[in-house]
Write an enzyme that holds these catalytic residues in place. Structure first.
Site, PDB file in Angstrom:
ATOM      1  NE  ARG A 236      14.712   9.718 -22.988  1.00 48.62           N
ATOM      2  CZ  ARG A 236      14.009  10.855 -23.159  1.00 48.62           C
ATOM      3  NH1 ARG A 236      13.315  11.029 -24.265  1.00 48.62           N
ATOM      4  NH2 ARG A 236      14.021  11.798 -22.251  1.00 48.62           N
ATOM      5  CG  ASP A 260      11.831  13.040 -32.275  1.00 47.95           C
ATOM      6  OD1 ASP A 260      12.520  13.699 -33.083  1.00 47.95           O
ATOM      7  OD2 ASP A 260      11.456  13.499 -31.178  1.00 47.95           O
ATOM      8  CD  GLU A 265      18.365  10.859 -29.008  1.00 42.00           C
ATOM      9  OE1 GLU A 265      18.445  12.016 -28.539  1.00 42.00           O
ATOM     10  OE2 GLU A 265      17.311  10.207 -28.985  1.00 42.00           O
ATOM     11  CG  HIS A 283      15.349  13.803 -28.761  1.00 44.32           C
ATOM     12  ND1 HIS A 283      15.963  12.953 -27.896  1.00 44.32           N
ATOM     13  CD2 HIS A 283      14.189  14.158 -28.150  1.00 44.32           C
ATOM     14  CE1 HIS A 283      15.227  12.806 -26.805  1.00 44.32           C
ATOM     15  NE2 HIS A 283      14.137  13.535 -26.942  1.00 44.32           N
TER      16      HIS A 283
END
Ligand code: GLV
Length: 317
Positions: A236, A260, A265, A283
């Site tokens: 995260r 990622d 986000e 992600h």
């Protein structure tokens, strides 16, 4: 039949399954509902199948109708949901562990490979064409023999460790508790973060986001990494203080990153984009058909189990 609101579009097989079990409201256009829209739409519903894009903070949860008894999150992580606020309102929260371990670990390994072997720069050059091969062209960091520090040796961390070990990396880890010999599989335990960072030629962040882990990788802790370390994050974005990591990239304290996941986000800190050595993905951790199907089915089963038995093995609050 229980009335269930599904906030995001699921894969077809999962939606068909949900339609058989519940009186379900699907999101055919995959619209990103605001918090107030979720509150409004959940009137008269028994449960909500949420996704990590739904920010179920205390304010939102407090305003949910009393009929809502479960938030079944379509993710293993549940940092998007205020667990205490849900508990106070007698709402159970469930997640989808196990089924996404392999897919997420695959992306974790890809981040390590991509960042170490300068895949972002390589892809760009190959697309542009006309690159000039030379003996020192896009020299990267070899994984074989490098020390991999795994922060959070849960299911995903263990799977990354297994693959990385087979590539010749030497595995170190930090976790709240030391694992059994069998689960450690030869990895070296560090009982504190700084000790782990000091041996991490490559760092793989695999721990959940929680009050304890937010901004764990920050201005101070980054200094414990060896010079030229590589930092990857498959867990995260909240675990990393972006400004500090970008500053470390600027100073070449950190040589490359493989990411990622991000804070806020999909609006990642633009500082990362300035770095050619940043190998970044949107992600994709659990993004395979097998895994997204299994996650959807499990999120549905969690609701079903809860309403049938009053309990569910994947309750997290
Ligand atoms: C994906 O990021 C998940 O938590 O399931």
């Amino acid at each position: 039949m229980k009335k269930i609101l599904v906030t995001r579009k699921l894969l077809k097989a999962c939606e068909e399954k949900a339609l058989k079990i519940f009186d379900v409201k699907l999101n055919d256009n995959d619209e990103l509902y605001s918090q107030s829209k979720i509150i409004e739409m959940s009137q008269g519903y028994d449960g909500i199948l949420t996704s990590l894009t739904d920010k179920m903070d205390a304010k939102t949860i407090d305003k949910l109708p009393d009929s809502i008894k479960i938030l079944s999150n379509f993710a293993v992580g549940f940092g998007n949901i205020d667990l205490e606020a849900a508990k106070k309102k007698n709402i159970v929260v469930t997640n989808t562990p196990d089924v996404l371990t392999d897919a997420t670990a695959e992306i974790g390994v890809l981040l390590i490979l991509g960042a170490c072997r300068r895949a972002a720069e390589g892809i760009e050059s190959a697309r542009e064409g006309g690159w000039k091969w030379s003996a020192d062209y896009l020299i990267g960091k070899q994984l074989t023999g490098a020390r991999l520090g795994i922060l959070g040796m849960g299911r995903i961390g263990q799977k990354i460790a297994k693959v990385a070990k087979s590539l010749g990396m030497i595995i170190h880890y930090h976790n709240r508790s030391k694992l059994s010999k069998e689960k450690e599989n030869g990895a070296i335990y560090h009982d504190n973060l700084k000790s782990l960072l000091s041996v991490s030629d490559v760092l793989s962040i695999c721990c959940p986001a929680s009050k304890e882990t937010v901004d764990m990788i920050n201005k101070d802790t980054i200094e414990y990494l060896p010079k030229g370390a590589i930092v990857t994050n498959v867990a995260r974005g909240d675990i990393v203080e972006d400004e500090a990591l970008i500053d470390a990239l600027n100073r070449r304290k950190v040589y490359a990153v493989g990411l990622d996941v991000y804070k806020n986000e999909p609006n990642l800190n633009p500082g990362y984009l300035k770095h050619k050595s940043a190998f970044i993905l949107p992600h994709l951790g659990s993004a395979t058909k097998e895994t997204r199907t299994a996650m959807g089915n499990l999120a549905i089963d969690n609701i079903d189990e809860f309403f049938k038995t009053g309990n569910c093995k994947n309750i997290v609050n």
